[in-house]
Design an enzyme around this catalytic site. Structure first.
Site, PDB file in Angstrom:
ATOM      1  N   TYR A 209      65.272 -73.135 -32.101  1.00 35.95           N
ATOM      2  CA  TYR A 209      66.142 -72.830 -33.226  1.00 35.95           C
ATOM      3  C   TYR A 209      67.315 -71.975 -32.795  1.00 35.95           C
ATOM      4  CZ  TYR A 209      63.162 -68.625 -33.656  1.00 35.95           C
ATOM      5  OH  TYR A 209      62.445 -67.483 -33.417  1.00 35.95           O
TER       6      TYR A 209
ATOM      7  N   LYS B 207      69.069 -69.771 -39.460  1.00 35.61           N
ATOM      8  CA  LYS B 207      68.394 -70.484 -38.372  1.00 35.61           C
ATOM      9  C   LYS B 207      68.551 -71.986 -38.567  1.00 35.61           C
ATOM     10  CE  LYS B 207      64.840 -66.933 -37.897  1.00 35.61           C
ATOM     11  NZ  LYS B 207      63.420 -66.613 -38.061  1.00 35.61           N
TER      12      LYS B 207
ATOM     13  N   HIS C 127      61.017 -67.323 -42.915  1.00 39.33           N
ATOM     14  CA  HIS C 127      60.794 -68.592 -42.231  1.00 39.33           C
ATOM     15  C   HIS C 127      59.493 -68.552 -41.435  1.00 39.33           C
ATOM     16  CE1 HIS C 127      61.196 -71.165 -38.580  1.00 39.33           C
ATOM     17  NE2 HIS C 127      61.415 -72.050 -39.529  1.00 39.33           N
TER      18      HIS C 127
ATOM     19  N   LYS D  53      49.958 -59.262 -35.872  1.00 39.08           N
ATOM     20  CA  LYS D  53      51.109 -58.773 -36.641  1.00 39.08           C
ATOM     21  C   LYS D  53      51.299 -59.574 -37.934  1.00 39.08           C
ATOM     22  CE  LYS D  53      56.092 -58.751 -36.009  1.00 39.08           C
ATOM     23  NZ  LYS D  53      57.165 -58.927 -35.050  1.00 39.08           N
ATOM     24  N   ASP D  54      51.182 -60.908 -37.856  1.00 40.98           N
ATOM     25  CA  ASP D  54      51.379 -61.753 -39.038  1.00 40.98           C
ATOM     26  C   ASP D  54      50.228 -61.653 -40.030  1.00 40.98           C
ATOM     27  OD1 ASP D  54      53.776 -62.514 -37.943  1.00 40.98           O
ATOM     28  OD2 ASP D  54      53.187 -64.570 -37.502  1.00 40.98           O
TER      29      ASP D  54
ATOM     30  N   GLU E 215      73.446 -86.010 -31.214  1.00 44.58           N
ATOM     31  CA  GLU E 215      73.991 -84.655 -31.216  1.00 44.58           C
ATOM     32  C   GLU E 215      73.156 -83.832 -32.189  1.00 44.58           C
ATOM     33  OE1 GLU E 215      78.067 -85.235 -32.391  1.00 44.58           O
ATOM     34  OE2 GLU E 215      78.713 -85.569 -30.322  1.00 44.58           O
TER      35      GLU E 215
ATOM     36  N   ASN F  42      66.534 -69.868 -29.517  1.00 39.81           N
ATOM     37  CA  ASN F  42      65.163 -69.449 -29.236  1.00 39.81           C
ATOM     38  C   ASN F  42      64.289 -70.683 -29.117  1.00 39.81           C
ATOM     39  OD1 ASN F  42      65.923 -66.734 -29.560  1.00 39.81           O
ATOM     40  ND2 ASN F  42      65.515 -66.820 -31.749  1.00 39.81           N
TER      41      ASN F  42
ATOM     42  N   HIS G 294      58.758 -64.826 -41.331  1.00 45.26           N
ATOM     43  CA  HIS G 294      59.587 -63.741 -40.805  1.00 45.26           C
ATOM     44  C   HIS G 294      61.008 -63.787 -41.356  1.00 45.26           C
ATOM     45  CE1 HIS G 294      56.818 -64.529 -37.165  1.00 45.26           C
ATOM     46  NE2 HIS G 294      56.255 -63.624 -37.948  1.00 45.26           N
TER      47      HIS G 294
ATOM     48  N   GLU H 245      63.532 -56.261 -38.841  1.00 44.92           N
ATOM     49  CA  GLU H 245      62.584 -57.356 -39.087  1.00 44.92           C
ATOM     50  C   GLU H 245      61.660 -57.048 -40.254  1.00 44.92           C
ATOM     51  OE1 GLU H 245      58.982 -56.419 -35.896  1.00 44.92           O
ATOM     52  OE2 GLU H 245      60.377 -58.034 -35.482  1.00 44.92           O
TER      53      GLU H 245
END
Length: 182
Positions: free
Chosen positions: A131, A71, A118, A168-169, A28, A48, A61, A142
């Site tokens: 996640y 998350k 993260h 972007k990162d 599980e 996600n 992020h 964001e």
């Protein structure tokens, strides 16, 4: 199911109980009842999933309140170095990073609470990461921190000069000037 505390308050590694036999295994990955028994009371609302090739680095992020996300991160295939950075300004571990190897083989999960940035790097040929989130994504809330911020000293398990990083990162700010509202 076992919980392993880290040196950062509220950031924990969860190791499920795995039942294996000649057919394979079963576990599980999430049980509301079992998580509550561990003191984790979170209502997840979104799952996600990403697929990445070796050398990919995603992050760091976060989402600011009121859309901040907790998350629960796990790997379905491959291996990653999963990293969380404490952004809670009143925390004694503010600005500290924690990294852990998550893999399909070890089945560990990282619970990243609200108030953390993260990200992860892919160290296997490919990796599928899934996640759960306790808030829906909201673009206006964001934020991010540059993955190679020297003040964080993150070991991504790879040569950063060859990392595959989104445009972007690559332009995210360092932690000392990020727009974190925690």
């Amino acid at each position: 199911m076992k919980i392993e505390k880290t040196f950062i308050k509220d950031l924990v590694v969860i190791e499920p109980t795995v039942f294996g036999d000649e057919r394979g295994y079963f576990f599980e990955s999430y049980s509301k009842t079992k998580f509550e028994g561990l003191g984790i009371n979170i209502e997840f609302v979104q799952d996600n999933q990403s697929f990445s090739k070796k050398g990919t680095l995603r992050g760091l992020h976060y989402q600011n309140p009121p859309y901040a996300q907790t998350k629960l991160v796990r790997v379905l295939e491959g291996e990653i170095i999963d990293v969380a950075v404490d952004l809670r300004k009143d925390s004694p571990t503010y600005g500290k990073a924690y990294g852990v190897l998550l893999s399909a083989e070890n089945k560990k999960q990282l619970l990243v609470p609200q108030g953390f940035a993260h990200g992860f790097s892919v160290i296997s040929e490919t990796a599928s990461v899934m996640y759960k989130c306790d808030q829906f994504y909201n673009k206006e809330s964001e934020g991010g921190i540059k993955y190679d911020d020297p003040s964080l000293s993150i070991d991504w398990g790879m040569d950063l000069e060859n990392a595959i990083v989104s445009d972007k990162d690559q332009v995210l700010p360092f932690i000392n000037v990020c727009n974190s509202q925690f």
